[in-house]
Each structure stands twice: as C-alpha cells, then as structure tokens.
Design a protein around this motif. Structure first.
Motif, PDB file in Angstrom:
ATOM      1  N   GLY A  34       0.810  -1.218   0.000  1.00 12.93           N
ATOM      2  CA  GLY A  34       0.000   0.000   0.000  1.00 12.93           C
ATOM      3  C   GLY A  34       0.837   1.258   0.000  1.00 12.93           C
ATOM      4  O   GLY A  34       0.320   2.344  -0.264  1.00 12.93           O
ATOM      5  N   ASN A  35       2.141   1.118   0.285  1.00 10.29           N
ATOM      6  CA  ASN A  35       3.039   2.267   0.210  1.00 10.29           C
ATOM      7  C   ASN A  35       3.471   2.542  -1.221  1.00 10.29           C
ATOM      8  O   ASN A  35       4.197   3.511  -1.475  1.00 10.29           O
ATOM      9  CB  ASN A  35       4.269   2.042   1.092  1.00 10.29           C
ATOM     10  CG  ASN A  35       5.015   0.766   0.743  1.00 10.29           C
ATOM     11  OD1 ASN A  35       4.401  -0.256   0.454  1.00 10.29           O
ATOM     12  ND2 ASN A  35       6.335   0.804   0.778  1.00 10.29           N
ATOM     13  N   PRO A  41     -10.984   2.326  -2.495  1.00 18.43           N
ATOM     14  CA  PRO A  41     -12.121   2.543  -1.593  1.00 18.43           C
ATOM     15  C   PRO A  41     -13.444   2.277  -2.323  1.00 18.43           C
ATOM     16  O   PRO A  41     -13.620   2.661  -3.484  1.00 18.43           O
ATOM     17  CB  PRO A  41     -12.000   4.022  -1.211  1.00 18.43           C
ATOM     18  CG  PRO A  41     -10.577   4.391  -1.507  1.00 18.43           C
ATOM     19  CD  PRO A  41     -10.202   3.562  -2.701  1.00 18.43           C
ATOM     20  N   ARG A  42     -14.353   1.647  -1.631  1.00 19.66           N
ATOM     21  CA  ARG A  42     -15.670   1.392  -2.241  1.00 19.66           C
ATOM     22  C   ARG A  42     -16.387   2.702  -2.561  1.00 19.66           C
ATOM     23  O   ARG A  42     -17.106   2.807  -3.556  1.00 19.66           O
ATOM     24  CB  ARG A  42     -16.516   0.529  -1.305  1.00 19.66           C
ATOM     25  CG  ARG A  42     -15.965  -0.881  -1.098  1.00 19.66           C
ATOM     26  CD  ARG A  42     -16.889  -1.737  -0.242  1.00 19.66           C
ATOM     27  NE  ARG A  42     -16.313  -3.050  -0.018  1.00 19.66           N
ATOM     28  CZ  ARG A  42     -16.390  -4.073  -0.879  1.00 19.66           C
ATOM     29  NH1 ARG A  42     -17.031  -3.904  -2.030  1.00 19.66           N
ATOM     30  NH2 ARG A  42     -15.847  -5.239  -0.593  1.00 19.66           N
ATOM     31  N   CYS A 225       2.336  12.584  -3.680  1.00 21.32           N
ATOM     32  CA  CYS A 225       1.413  11.834  -4.533  1.00 21.32           C
ATOM     33  C   CYS A 225       0.190  11.416  -3.725  1.00 21.32           C
ATOM     34  O   CYS A 225       0.148  11.579  -2.509  1.00 21.32           O
ATOM     35  CB  CYS A 225       2.107  10.609  -5.122  1.00 21.32           C
ATOM     36  SG  CYS A 225       2.597   9.380  -3.883  1.00 21.32           S
ATOM     37  N   THR A 226      -0.803  10.853  -4.410  1.00 20.49           N
ATOM     38  CA  THR A 226      -2.043  10.453  -3.737  1.00 20.49           C
ATOM     39  C   THR A 226      -2.405   8.995  -3.970  1.00 20.49           C
ATOM     40  O   THR A 226      -3.443   8.541  -3.508  1.00 20.49           O
ATOM     41  CB  THR A 226      -3.223  11.326  -4.212  1.00 20.49           C
ATOM     42  OG1 THR A 226      -3.399  11.151  -5.627  1.00 20.49           O
ATOM     43  CG2 THR A 226      -2.988  12.798  -3.913  1.00 20.49           C
ATOM     44  N   TYR A 227      -1.556   8.258  -4.682  1.00 16.31           N
ATOM     45  CA  TYR A 227      -1.909   6.869  -4.989  1.00 16.31           C
ATOM     46  C   TYR A 227      -1.377   5.872  -3.971  1.00 16.31           C
ATOM     47  O   TYR A 227      -1.669   4.687  -4.067  1.00 16.31           O
ATOM     48  CB  TYR A 227      -1.440   6.473  -6.392  1.00 16.31           C
ATOM     49  CG  TYR A 227      -0.030   6.886  -6.749  1.00 16.31           C
ATOM     50  CD1 TYR A 227       1.067   6.189  -6.278  1.00 16.31           C
ATOM     51  CD2 TYR A 227       0.186   7.984  -7.579  1.00 16.31           C
ATOM     52  CE1 TYR A 227       2.348   6.566  -6.610  1.00 16.31           C
ATOM     53  CE2 TYR A 227       1.471   8.373  -7.921  1.00 16.31           C
ATOM     54  CZ  TYR A 227       2.553   7.658  -7.434  1.00 16.31           C
ATOM     55  OH  TYR A 227       3.829   8.036  -7.767  1.00 16.31           O
ATOM     56  N   LYS A 228      -0.631   6.359  -2.972  1.00 19.04           N
ATOM     57  CA  LYS A 228      -0.140   5.475  -1.918  1.00 19.04           C
ATOM     58  C   LYS A 228      -1.157   5.444  -0.781  1.00 19.04           C
ATOM     59  O   LYS A 228      -2.205   4.829  -0.892  1.00 19.04           O
ATOM     60  CB  LYS A 228       1.237   5.939  -1.443  1.00 19.04           C
ATOM     61  CG  LYS A 228       2.304   5.974  -2.550  1.00 19.04           C
ATOM     62  CD  LYS A 228       3.638   6.426  -2.008  1.00 19.04           C
ATOM     63  CE  LYS A 228       4.653   6.704  -3.110  1.00 19.04           C
ATOM     64  NZ  LYS A 228       5.029   5.514  -3.879  1.00 19.04           N
ATOM     65  N   TYR A 229      -0.864   6.126   0.311  1.00 20.54           N
ATOM     66  CA  TYR A 229      -1.723   6.047   1.490  1.00 20.54           C
ATOM     67  C   TYR A 229      -3.023   6.838   1.352  1.00 20.54           C
ATOM     68  O   TYR A 229      -3.924   6.672   2.169  1.00 20.54           O
ATOM     69  CB  TYR A 229      -0.952   6.534   2.712  1.00 20.54           C
ATOM     70  CG  TYR A 229       0.251   5.682   3.036  1.00 20.54           C
ATOM     71  CD1 TYR A 229       0.107   4.345   3.424  1.00 20.54           C
ATOM     72  CD2 TYR A 229       1.540   6.199   2.951  1.00 20.54           C
ATOM     73  CE1 TYR A 229       1.212   3.560   3.722  1.00 20.54           C
ATOM     74  CE2 TYR A 229       2.648   5.421   3.259  1.00 20.54           C
ATOM     75  CZ  TYR A 229       2.480   4.099   3.638  1.00 20.54           C
ATOM     76  OH  TYR A 229       3.577   3.329   3.938  1.00 20.54           O
ATOM     77  N   VAL A 230      -3.141   7.691   0.334  1.00 20.03           N
ATOM     78  CA  VAL A 230      -4.397   8.403   0.112  1.00 20.03           C
ATOM     79  C   VAL A 230      -5.372   7.546  -0.697  1.00 20.03           C
ATOM     80  O   VAL A 230      -6.560   7.845  -0.785  1.00 20.03           O
ATOM     81  CB  VAL A 230      -4.147   9.767  -0.568  1.00 20.03           C
ATOM     82  CG1 VAL A 230      -5.430  10.565  -0.718  1.00 20.03           C
ATOM     83  CG2 VAL A 230      -3.148  10.581   0.248  1.00 20.03           C
ATOM     84  N   ASN A 231      -4.875   6.476  -1.311  1.00 15.86           N
ATOM     85  CA  ASN A 231      -5.719   5.480  -1.992  1.00 15.86           C
ATOM     86  C   ASN A 231      -6.544   6.067  -3.133  1.00 15.86           C
ATOM     87  O   ASN A 231      -7.707   5.713  -3.325  1.00 15.86           O
ATOM     88  CB  ASN A 231      -6.669   4.815  -0.977  1.00 15.86           C
ATOM     89  CG  ASN A 231      -5.933   4.173   0.175  1.00 15.86           C
ATOM     90  OD1 ASN A 231      -5.147   3.234   0.001  1.00 15.86           O
ATOM     91  ND2 ASN A 231      -6.158   4.673   1.381  1.00 15.86           N
ATOM     92  N   ALA A 232      -5.927   6.963  -3.920  1.00 18.04           N
ATOM     93  CA  ALA A 232      -6.660   7.627  -5.001  1.00 18.04           C
ATOM     94  C   ALA A 232      -6.515   6.923  -6.344  1.00 18.04           C
ATOM     95  O   ALA A 232      -7.103   7.375  -7.326  1.00 18.04           O
ATOM     96  CB  ALA A 232      -6.215   9.078  -5.125  1.00 18.04           C
ATOM     97  N   VAL A 296      -9.166  11.268   0.673  1.00 17.53           N
ATOM     98  CA  VAL A 296      -8.935  12.242   1.738  1.00 17.53           C
ATOM     99  C   VAL A 296     -10.047  12.177   2.775  1.00 17.53           C
ATOM    100  O   VAL A 296      -9.795  12.240   3.998  1.00 17.53           O
ATOM    101  CB  VAL A 296      -8.824  13.663   1.149  1.00 17.53           C
ATOM    102  CG1 VAL A 296      -8.899  14.720   2.248  1.00 17.53           C
ATOM    103  CG2 VAL A 296      -7.534  13.810   0.361  1.00 17.53           C
ATOM    104  N   ARG A 297     -11.275  12.033   2.331  1.00 18.62           N
ATOM    105  CA  ARG A 297     -12.396  11.999   3.266  1.00 18.62           C
ATOM    106  C   ARG A 297     -12.352  10.775   4.178  1.00 18.62           C
ATOM    107  O   ARG A 297     -12.725  10.854   5.355  1.00 18.62           O
ATOM    108  CB  ARG A 297     -13.713  12.090   2.499  1.00 18.62           C
ATOM    109  CG  ARG A 297     -13.944  13.477   1.919  1.00 18.62           C
ATOM    110  CD  ARG A 297     -15.202  13.584   1.075  1.00 18.62           C
ATOM    111  NE  ARG A 297     -15.417  14.975   0.675  1.00 18.62           N
ATOM    112  CZ  ARG A 297     -16.400  15.388  -0.112  1.00 18.62           C
ATOM    113  NH1 ARG A 297     -17.280  14.503  -0.602  1.00 18.62           N
ATOM    114  NH2 ARG A 297     -16.516  16.664  -0.422  1.00 18.62           N
TER     115      ARG A 297
END
Length: 400
Positions: A34-35, A41-42, A225-232, A296-297
């Motif tokens: 995930g890093n 996210p659903r 970036c946002t594709y690691k822990y932000v799960n985007a 983010v939410r």
C-alpha cells in the motif's frame, strides 16, 4: 516461529472496520504494498461510477462551470486540512509528483535568486535527484549532495554540514523510500531557514499515515502523490503546497492557461493568478481529483492521529516477528523515527519477492537487496502480517 493469535488484535483494532470499506481481493494472502499503490475505496468506485453516468454523461461541458473548475483548489484545501496541517489557499491538486517537483524547484530557486546551490541527499528517490540535476543545469546552479546513512538518514548534523551562504533550496523526503526512516521536519526546516535558504518537502511516503503540520513548522514548499496512502488510484494527480508568504514570488515554469489570473480571458499576455492556482498548468483530471477527494475523506474520518497509532503498532508487531525469525531489518527500531513500512535486507531479495508474489503475498522490492513491507493502517490487518511473515521466513533463510 511462535506467533500469538492475531485475531484478538484485529478484533480490538478501532480502525478494523475501515478495511471493509475497501475492495479486498480475498485471493491474496496479504497485500503489503500500500506504500506503492493503495487499495480501492468502495466510496471511490461509487463516486466515479456516478460521475461517469451523471456528470460526464449527463452534464457534459456544463460540468466545468457547475463545479469542475474549482475542484483543484477545493479538494486541495480538503487535503491540506486533513493531511498537511495547512490552512486554506495553499494547496492545489495538480499533475504528477514529478511535474510538481520541477515546478517547485524553479519557484523555490526564484525566491532566493542571489544563491546558486541546491542541496539533496544522494539516496533520495530517483525522480527527486534527476529533477534537481535538470533544474540545476537549466538555472546554472550547483548540486551539493548529502551522503547519509541508510537508517539514520538525514540528521540535522548531516544537513547543516552542507548548508552555507550559497544554499538556495534544500529538497528532502520526509520518509526514506528504502528504509522507512522518518525525518525531523521541524528541526531540519529550522536548520534550512537558519542558513537563509528555503526547503521543499516530498511527502509521498508520509502524507496520510504521519501527522504533518506544514504551517506550524513554517515549511516553504511541499509536494506529494495520492496513490499510496491516500488510496486515489494508479496515476492519480499529486498536490502542491506553497506557504502563503511565498505565493506572490512563486513563479513556476509551466505557465498554462489554468494558472492565469483570468482563466477564460484568453489574454494575449500572461498574468499569473495571485492565488495558489498559479501552480496549475493545463486542464486537470476531474475523475482523478474526485478519487483524491474520496481518499482524503476516508482519512479525515479515521483521523491521522489514529492512523499513526495503528501504523506504529503494526510496524512494531512486524519488527518483532522478523526479529524472532532472525531476519535483518534496516528500519529504525524507534517508532517515532519510522514511517509505515518495514524493510528487510537480504542478498536474494529480488528472487524472494518473486516467490512471495507467486505465493500470493505482495510486498515490494527495491534495489539492490531490500524487501519493503508496506503497512497501510486502514486496510492492513494483523492477520495479514502474520501470514505474510510466515511465508517470508520460509522463503528467506536468516543470514549468519
């Protein structure tokens, strides 16, 4: 390897219910990467489905005036508040991390025009190093390289030895992508300022799992970036932070129409926006920004402090298991000094990683001999860690 039952730990985990709010591939024994790329996210699946059908499909070009034009700033403010400790008007969602580092290096050098050195560690992520060299050549500057220890990494002593009256910009990563070492942002930022320079922080491996306070720490610029822990999602747009005190002087080199003072004036001459929009360039990815917003939410709902607590517990648990197995760990033992991944060093790391993937355990390999176990607190369970570690020990005979 005697391992206690992880079930009670998972049952007592206050963030455990968040795992079910992600798409989980139950064919995997463990996903410990995930890093590099977070799970889906659903809520994002539902949001993007609705966007395609209702906004893109139903509103077409009207979507821009109805909401899309403001998304880079509004979602930037959400991300800044939830993840970065940043007041509104300083964060924008834009482009990729690489493009944004390029922009920030030029902008940062421009606010210290009387200086001609950029400082960066020689062990930083390749993109950061490559771009520093590129910008230094373009601006006639010199690169001063730090040579830190893998685990201790960039300390104030290492950094201050390289700072001087020629230092314009320092670029550092808050978490080392190899060892997981967490740097001291306040102390290092203070050292940079004491030398009369400005700092850019790369937050790719920290935002979303480490509490960050950019405003309070008086950070100048930041990117991530946002594709690691932000799960985007893969290729999701990155973000740029520019402290309000630098906005008027921050001149970036990719002056597309989205950074203009009047977006739709189509003026013959370029005038930069006086706001954080000046860091934009071309038309933003609407779908990508919506995915960022959902990620983010989720983090805001869980709370970064709670996420950090579980991260520390997960990494400590993993280190205990690896120690018991006799494997070599190159991640700080002190929880306060590490991010959310644990790194094992082994001479056969590449082959071991391939065998782990074949056995449905997904870690991450980094040259030349490192296996990273990325622990994403919203989705990683203790049971996954136990299962993955058992298989890793079977595939990697201890050294010595």
């Amino acid at each position: 390897m005697s391992v206690s039952d992880p079930a009670p730990l998972d049952a007592a985990d206050p963030l455990g219910p968040f795992r079910e709010r992600f798409v989980i591939d139950h064919d995997l024994v463990a996903y410990l990467d995930g890093n590099s790329l977070g799970r889906l996210p659903r809520a994002t699946l539902e949001r993007l489905t609705a966007f395609v059908r209702e906004e893109w499909g139903g509103r077409l070009i009207r979507g821009w005036s109805e909401s899309w034009v403001e998304l880079p700033v509004t979602v930037g403010d959400e991300l800044g508040a939830a993840l970065l400790g940043a007041a509104a008007g300083q964060t924008v969602i834009a482009d990729s991390t690489s493009v944004n580092i390029f922009k920030l290096l030029h902008a940062a050098a421009g606010v210290r025009p009387d200086r001609d050195e950029i400082v960066i560690d020689a062990t930083n992520f390749p993109t950061d190093r490559y771009l520093v060299e590129t910008v230094a050549r373009a601006r006639g500057m010199t690169v001063r390289w730090l040579e830190p220890d893998l685990v201790d990494n960039v300390t104030t002593e290492v950094l201050t030895a390289a700072l001087g009256d020629r230092t314009a910009v320092v670029l550092l990563s808050q978490v080392d992508y190899r060892s997981g070492t967490l740097l001291d942002v306040p102390a290092l930022t203070e050292a940079v300022h004491a030398a009369g320079a400005v700092v850019i922080w790369d937050l790719c491996h920290s935002a979303g799992v480490v509490p960050i306070t950019l405003d309070a720490d008086e950070v100048d610029f930041a990117v991530g970036c946002t594709y690691k822990y932000v799960n985007a999602g893969p290729g999701a747009p990155a973000y740029v932070y520019v402290a309000a005190r630098h906005l008027a002087a921050a001149e970036q080199p990719i002056t597309g129409w989205w950074s203009a003072a009047d977006l739709f004036a189509m003026s013959d001459t370029y005038e930069a926006s006086p706001t954080i929009r000046r860091m934009l360039s071309g038309t933003p990815s609407v779908a990508g920004i919506l995915a960022v917003q959902e990620g983010v939410r989720l983090i805001a709902e869980a709370g970064v402090e709670a996420i950090r607590t579980k991260s520390e517990q997960l990494t400590a648990f993993t280190i205990d298991l690896l120690d018991e197995a006799g494997l070599e760990i190159v991640t700080p033992r002190d929880a306060a000094l590490r991010g959310s991944h644990v790194t094992v060093r082994h001479p056969d790391a590449r082959a071991i990683t391939e065998r782990l993937v074949a056995r449905r355990v997904v870690p991450d390999f980094r040259e030349p001999d490192l296996i990273r176990l990325g622990l994403s607190p919203l989705t990683t369970s203790y049971a996954e860690v136990v299962a993955a570690t058992r298989i890793l020990v079977e595939e990697a005979a201890p050294i010595g």
